[in-house]
Scaffold this motif. Structure first.
Motif: not given
Lengths: 89, 89, 89, 89, 89, 89, 89, 89, 89, 89, 89, 89, 89, 89
Positions: I39-65
């Motif tokens: 949704s964030s990418i659709a809303q702000q396509p210009d911020a896609a790089p930082i959004i996907t980077r933050t996403l991957f860090v977050g997914l790693a944290m969640i996957e850790s549990t």
């Protein structure tokens, strides 16, 4: 336990549960109807008479399901045919 | 356990559960009605008299389901026909 | 277990459950009413007197269902007719 | 288990459950009231005095249901009439 | 199991459950209050002092219900009158 | 099972449950608070310092309820008075 | 079952449950925080640095509750004082 | 327990549960319908006649499911073929 | 059942439950995070790089549990100290 | 219990549960459909004929699932092949 | 039951439950992610390539938790060390 | 109980549960579809023919899942291969 | 029961539960994805090709988790290694 | 009970549960998809052909999960390998 005691216990527990469980949802439902009535009056004060009239008819319908449960409960306590049969025996 | 004890225990547990379970939803429901009344007054202060009047009628209807449960509970503790029958025997 | 112990245990557990279960929903409900009152005051500060007055009446109604449960609980601990009967025997 | 042990165990478990279960909903409810108060202040800073005053009265009402449970719990641990009776015997 | 062991086990389990169950809802509730405070500050930065002050009073009230549970838990582990009585015997 | 084993088992299970159940809601609650903080910063970047400060105080309060559970859990494993008493005997 | 087996089984089951139950809510909570962070960045790309910094501090706090559960779980498997005591005996 | 008692107990419990459980959802559902009717009248007072007419037809349909349960409950108490067969034997 | 069988069964069941229960919430949580990212990418396509980077860090944290649970599960199946001890004996 | 009694009891309990459980959701569902119809009429009074016609077809479809349950329930009470077989034997 | 049978049964049940329970939430989560992707594409068709790419990475992450459960399940059926040990014995 | 009775009881209970549980969700689902159809007609009266046509196809699909359950239920009552086998024996 | 029967029963029950429980959430999830696709098409008819393509890829991913459960279920019924081992013995 | 009866009972109960539980969510899910289709048609009548086509493909996918459950159920009743094996023996 003998037959009489078992039936007495089953009647007591069922009577209590029937009333308490059966009164839960009518209570919720009446609260919902009353809340809707109050919002509707606030929104359209001119329609207050018809709103309150419809509300009271609705509350009566909802209350009827609580009455069914209360009636079954009273039958189980004061006019239980199984208990009567066992006692008569 | 003998018959008397079993019936006493069933009556105690059922009386407690009937009141506590049966009072849950009326309480929720009254809270909902009161909350709706307060929002309605804030929205339409001029309709406060009819709103509070409708609220009190509604609260009385809702409270009635809690009363049913309380009545069944009191019957089970103080006017239990099964207990009376066993004691009389 | 003998009769006396069984009735004592049933009374203890039921008294605790009746109060704790029976106080859950009034607490939720009062929170809801208070929250609605606060929002209403913020929305319509001029209607604060009638809002707080309606709130207190509503809180009293809601509290009453918690009181029923507390009363049943106290009856079971301090004025339990079944316990009295067994002890007297 | 003998009578004394059974009553002690029932009292311990009931006391713990009564407090923990009975404190759940007042906590939720107070959180709701506080959250509503904070939003209301943010929305209408000028009404802060009356909002906080109404909040504190409401919190006291809600806390009262938690107090009932804590009181029942303390009675069961330190002033349990059934335990007293069994010990005295 | 003998009396002492039974009471010890009941105390251990109840102490753990009382704290863990009793801390669930205060935690949720504090999170709700903090979240509301943060949104309120973002919405009305000028009211930050009164918002944080009201927040802290509210958090103290909510924390108090968690404290009740922790206190009951500590009483059951370190000052359990039933355990004292059995050990003394 | 003998007394020692029973108490050991009860302590192990209770310690595990107390920590796992007691950490559920603080975790949820902190997530809610953090999420609210992030939205608030996005909405009002100028208020970031006071928002993060309020957030940290709030997280500390919430974490405290998880700490209570962890403490009770550690007491049950490493400083259990009932286990000490049985072992000493 | 003998003492050793019982304690081993209780430790195995508790260790597994503590980790699995205790990791549920931190996972949910981190997902919520990450989702809020992503929405916030999309809404206010200029505040990305402070948002990600606050996010990481928040994730650390939330992860800490999962760590508590993992630690208790590891203690129960590899440093269980009750198991050590029984084995030593 | 002999056959007669078992069947009597099963009939009592089932009759109570059927009515209480079966009346829960019709009550909720009627509350929902009434609330929708009230909002609709407030929104479009001119359509009140057709709205109340549709409401009453709908309430009758919903009430019919509660009636099914009440009928089964009455059959089990007053016209139970299994009980008749056992008594006749 | 003998000791060896009991511990084997407890390990099998716990290993399965730990993985399945422990993977539920991380899965939900990652879905939430991914949905928010999309949704964030659709809303702000210009911020896609930082959004996907933050996403991957977050997914790693969640996957850790989820990893914690999988690790505990593997320890219980392939490196279970209690099983080793019993087998060695 | 002998075969006849067991089958009678199973039939009684199943008949009651089938009706009560099976009528819950149709009731909810009809309430939802009626509420949607009322809102639709209020929004578009000119389409009232087609709305009520579609509503009645829909209610008939929904009621059919309640009828299935009532039919199974009646089969179990009045045309139970297993009971017939046992009685015939 | 002998040891071999018990372990076989525990493995069968756990394998089934692990897969079925462990696949529930990844399924939900993937549905959520796909739904968010579809809405995002509808809202911003130009960003379709990056959205679908992020979606596939996210689906892979979510699927991984389902894979963990399937792997544990297959280990329990086809490479169960406890079963191997018992059979070898 | 002998084989015949056990199978009869299992068939009765399963038949009842299959119908009642299996009809719950189709009922809810049809209510949802009907409600959506009514809102859609109110919003776009010109599309009523295609909406009602799509609705009826959808209702047929949803009803099919209820039919599956009813069919299994009828098979268990009137064409149960296990019962036939036992009776034939 | 002998070993063969026990394993057969465990396999039957687990196979049924694995399929039924494991198909619940993929079904829900596909419904969600399809609903999102339909709304997206209605909102952006020009993007229909890419939306349906993404939908089908997503449905395949979601269906895969249902396939895992169906596969485990078929393995347990038709290629169960434990059953094979017992039968071979 | 002998082996044949046990397997028959397990097959009956599992077959019923698999169908009833496994049909719940597909029903819900189809209702959701149909409702979304109806809203979409009302919103964009011109896209009706592609919407209904996508809907039917989606319904087929969702129905497939219900079919899996029905198939497993039929296998358990009419082609149960364990039953065949026991009967053959």
């Amino acid at each position: 336990m003998d037959s009489m005691t078992s039936i007495a216990i089953a009647s007591i527990i069922t009577a209590g549960l029937t009333t308490s469980v059966g009164c839960m949802m009518p209570a919720i439902s009446e609260g919902k109807a009353v809340a809707a009535a109050l919002s509707s009056i606030a929104q359209q004060p001119d329609a207050a008479p018809i709103i309150t009239r419809t509300l009271f008819v609705g509350l009566a319908m909802i209350e009827s399901t609580a009455i069914y449960c209360f009636v079954v409960s009273m039958i189980l306590i004061f006019a239980n045919p199984f208990w009567t049969h066992i006692v008569a025996k």
